[in-house]
Structure formats: structure tokens, C-alpha cells
Motif scaffolding. Sequence first.
Motif, short mmCIF file in Angstrom:
data_model
loop_
_atom_site.label_atom_id
_atom_site.label_comp_id
_atom_site.label_asym_id
_atom_site.label_seq_id
_atom_site.Cartn_x
_atom_site.Cartn_y
_atom_site.Cartn_z
N GLU A 1 -17.46 -17.11 11.88
CA GLU A 1 -18.47 -16.58 10.96
C GLU A 1 -18.10 -15.19 10.47
O GLU A 1 -18.21 -14.89 9.27
CB GLU A 1 -19.84 -16.54 11.66
N LEU A 2 -17.66 -14.34 11.40
CA LEU A 2 -17.32 -12.97 11.02
C LEU A 2 -16.05 -12.91 10.19
O LEU A 2 -15.93 -12.10 9.27
CB LEU A 2 -17.17 -12.10 12.27
N GLU A 3 -15.09 -13.76 10.49
CA GLU A 3 -13.85 -13.84 9.69
C GLU A 3 -14.18 -14.17 8.24
O GLU A 3 -13.64 -13.56 7.31
CB GLU A 3 -12.90 -14.88 10.27
N ASN A 4 -15.07 -15.15 8.06
CA ASN A 4 -15.46 -15.55 6.70
C ASN A 4 -16.18 -14.42 5.98
O ASN A 4 -15.93 -14.16 4.80
CB ASN A 4 -16.37 -16.77 6.76
N ALA A 5 -17.07 -13.72 6.72
CA ALA A 5 -17.82 -12.62 6.11
C ALA A 5 -16.90 -11.47 5.73
O ALA A 5 -17.02 -10.89 4.65
CB ALA A 5 -18.90 -12.14 7.08
N ILE A 6 -15.97 -11.14 6.63
CA ILE A 6 -15.02 -10.05 6.35
C ILE A 6 -14.09 -10.42 5.19
O ILE A 6 -13.79 -9.59 4.33
CB ILE A 6 -14.20 -9.72 7.63
N LYS A 7 -13.66 -11.67 5.19
CA LYS A 7 -12.81 -12.15 4.09
C LYS A 7 -13.55 -12.03 2.76
O LYS A 7 -12.97 -11.61 1.75
CB LYS A 7 -12.44 -13.61 4.34
N ASN A 8 -14.83 -12.36 2.78
CA ASN A 8 -15.64 -12.28 1.56
C ASN A 8 -15.77 -10.84 1.07
O ASN A 8 -15.66 -10.56 -0.13
CB ASN A 8 -17.03 -12.86 1.83
N ILE A 9 -15.97 -9.91 2.01
CA ILE A 9 -16.08 -8.50 1.64
C ILE A 9 -14.77 -7.98 1.06
O ILE A 9 -14.76 -7.23 0.08
CB ILE A 9 -16.48 -7.66 2.87
N LYS A 10 -13.67 -8.39 1.67
CA LYS A 10 -12.35 -7.98 1.15
C LYS A 10 -12.14 -8.51 -0.26
O LYS A 10 -11.66 -7.79 -1.15
CB LYS A 10 -11.25 -8.49 2.08
N ASN A 11 -12.50 -9.77 -0.46
CA ASN A 11 -12.36 -10.38 -1.79
C ASN A 11 -13.21 -9.65 -2.82
O ASN A 11 -12.78 -9.41 -3.96
CB ASN A 11 -12.76 -11.85 -1.74
N ILE A 12 -14.43 -9.28 -2.41
CA ILE A 12 -15.33 -8.56 -3.30
C ILE A 12 -14.74 -7.21 -3.69
O ILE A 12 -14.77 -6.81 -4.87
CB ILE A 12 -16.72 -8.37 -2.64
N ALA A 13 -14.22 -6.51 -2.68
CA ALA A 13 -13.62 -5.18 -2.95
C ALA A 13 -12.42 -5.30 -3.89
O ALA A 13 -12.29 -4.52 -4.85
CB ALA A 13 -13.21 -4.54 -1.62
N ILE A 14 -11.55 -6.27 -3.63
CA ILE A 14 -10.36 -6.48 -4.47
C ILE A 14 -10.77 -6.84 -5.90
O ILE A 14 -10.26 -6.28 -6.87
CB ILE A 14 -9.46 -7.58 -3.87
N ALA A 15 -11.71 -7.79 -6.00
CA ALA A 15 -12.17 -8.26 -7.32
C ALA A 15 -12.84 -7.14 -8.11
O ALA A 15 -12.63 -6.99 -9.32
CB ALA A 15 -13.13 -9.43 -7.14
N HIS A 16 -13.66 -6.35 -7.42
CA HIS A 16 -14.36 -5.24 -8.08
C HIS A 16 -13.36 -4.24 -8.66
O HIS A 16 -13.51 -3.79 -9.81
CB HIS A 16 -15.31 -4.57 -7.08
N ASN A 17 -12.38 -3.89 -7.86
CA ASN A 17 -11.38 -2.92 -8.33
C ASN A 17 -10.54 -3.48 -9.48
O ASN A 17 -10.23 -2.76 -10.44
CB ASN A 17 -10.47 -2.51 -7.16
#
Length: 450
Positions: A215-231
Motif C-alpha cells: 500500500e505504501l509503495e503504491n502511495a509513494i509511487k503515486n506521489i513521485k509520479n505527481i511530482a514528476i508530472a507537475h514539474n
Amino acid sequence: MVNNYAMRKIPFVEKEIQNSFEVFENDKIKILEISNMIDKWEKELLFSKNGFFSLKGKDVENKTEEFLTELEKFILLNIEKIKLKDEKSRYLLLKIKNEKISAIKEEMQNYEKQQLHNWELEVFENGIKSCIQRAILYKNNSKILQTSYLDAFSILEMISKIENWDLKTLKQKKEQFENDFYSELINSFLLEKDAKASFYYEKYKDKLTLIQQQELENAIKNIKNIAIAHNWAKELFSYNLSDSENEKEIKQLKNVEIKALIKKYLQIFKQEKKKNEEQLKIEKNIKNWNELISLVKTDLNKAELYIDFSLDEDSVNAKKDYIKTIRKDGFIKSNKKLFLDLLAKIVENNEEFKQEDISNYHKELSSQDFTIIEKLRSLSEHEFNLYVSDFNYIHSQLKAKSIENIDEIYSFVKTILSVKDNYFLTKKEEPDLEKRNKLIEVLLARYLNK
């Protein structure tokens, strides 16, 4: 524990009396009477709704001795009042009294001990929870994190001694605490989309269950994706590329999730930009209108030179028409139908109308009527509800009287607005619904009589 005691109720009283043949019949009754008094006291002071056995946790501390002292006084006081014929009867009575009190005391002491034990465990449990909560509150302070962690371990050691845990149980309890501590800590970073969530996860993931790890891996992966996509989206947006050019750049990426997020953020940035541009345009138009209206009063001939031609065509033409009308008539005569339509629009779609730029209505509304509309757009929720009530009631009254002429409706509405303002100025309060409706009826009657 309590219910078992309530069931057995000291069975030896009758037997003791039966075996004492020397005791006079009258003494037997008196002994039974004292026994009954003890039972009644027990029922009312121990088993009642607010009695001893209703006390929980720390509230029961030292209550056993307190209650028993009262019972002792109560029994001795009643023993002193009775007169026994045989000395053996007194001996028997004291024996029964002591045995009853002893049995009651044992049950009370056991109950008090258990409740205090429960209270201790609750305090320890809350202490561990507080350690975790404090760690979350100060999660960016490594010193407090370490202190909170060690404090919780100390509490577990204390519980272990009280509960007589073996080493295996203590180890399991510590592992469970570590699981709770790090999972909640990581989740608190995730809620704030903080990159430290990834740091703590990688460092302490072995303290988590496999399900938590997933669960945490998926959540962290999602946050990383969001940060990358936003930038990515932010940088692409800064280039002011066309949609096709943006699409071409996004296609170079392999991660499908990041691609979708970039498109989403680009759309958000476009909407924000459009909204900001529209707001700046509105503010610019309002400012230009205010300059123009002020200049018309002092130097009408120069007014047209101050029109901001960078604004849209409608705004420019509205200002030209405004100056032309002032030059011709000296004032703006309100478009009565427009004024009434705007009053209705406030009711029909208030939130949308609040966002609309009404500055261009200066060319068709008198200064007074424009101010009325502007004021009505900024009503509080309570004031707006009163306005809607007034509007609907006026509408129903006009319909009932078959008044459809625009000039008549305009004149009547302006009269009502003026009278309501005067009412507020003189009374220093808003009229309630009944007074407002009565006011409308009276004004309409006067208007029709004219």
C-alpha cells in the motif's frame, strides 16, 4: 466476579442459627434482622446504579476501606440498639457479622484491584499512543522522533513487568509498536506529499507487514509520479507551445501514468491562466471606467482619449456610447427593462452574476441604478435570502394586479427600494418578513390609487 458473589449470598446464616438450640427464638429473629440489614446495605450501596461496583478505573481507588468503614459503623450502631436475651446470641451475631463483612471485603478488594489494574493498562496504552502522536506532530525533528520511540519502549518494559510477559511476548509487543509507529509516521508524510515518506519507507519497511509495504509503495509511487508530472507540465506550459507541440513532447515519455498526469496539469494550468487573465481584464476595465466617469465630470472633451483600446471591442464601444450620451443629454437615462432584468438575474443565477463584469452597463444605467445592482451583487447570505423573498413577493403581487407595463414596474420597484433604505436608516434595523410584505402591500395600494 461480581455476579458470582451476588449469587452465593453467604449461605451459613440460617445454618448457624439452626445449630444453636440454646439461642432463644426472639434472638434468632433479631439476628436475622441484622443479617437482612447487611444484605440491604450491600444491595443499595454496592450493587446500585451508582454504587461501588459501578465505579471504574481510578475512581475505585481506596473505596473498599471507605465503604467497609461505613458498613462497620452501620452494623455496630444497629447491634447496640437491640437487646439479646442470651450471651451466646451476641457471640453468634458478631460471628455472622464478621464473616459477612469478610466475604464482602474480599469481593470488593478483588474488584478494586482489577479496576486499578485496568486503569494502569489504559494509562500505559495512552502513553504509547501519545508517543506516536507526538512523533507525528514533530516528524521533522529527528531528536523528538528518537525520544518518542524510546519512551514507548520504556512503557512497554513497564507493562511487561506488571503483566509478567515472557521475552517472546515482549518482543511481539515491541514489533507491533514499531509497525504502528513507522506506518503512521510514513502516512503523515504522505498526507503532506512530503518526499520524506519515501526516505522513511526505504529505511524502515522491514518493520511493516507485506500488505502495508504494498500500500505504501503504491502511495509513494503515486506521489513521485505527481511530482514528476507537475514539474514536466510546469516547464512545458512555460514554453507556450501549441497543443500538438505539447503532445509531441509528452509522447517521448514511457510512463503512461505520468503522461496522463502531465496532460491533466497542463489543462489545469490553462484554466488557471484563463481565469487570471479574465480577472485582470475585469479589473482593468473597471479601473478604466472609473477614470472615464471621473474625467467626464471635469473635462468631457478629453474623455475619449482615455479609453483603453487594449480592452475588447464591447468595452471600447460601450465607453464611446457612454461619452456620446453624456455629451448629448448630459446624463445617462436608465434602460428600465435592463435594470429589471438584472434584478431578476440576481435571483436566478446569483453566483454566476457575481463573477460577471457589469462595468459596461454604465452606458445604459444611471449612476444610481448601477450602484443598486452593484450593491445587490455583494449581499450576505442572509441579506440575499431576504432579497429573494422580496423579489418573489413583489412579482406575485404585480402578477395578481395584472401590472405588466415596464415603466410602472420600474417606478414601483424603485419606490420600494427607496422606502426600505429609509426604513433601515430611521429604525437602524432590517424589517422582518411580515413587515417587509406588509410594506410592499401598502406601497402597491398607494401606487394604484395614484
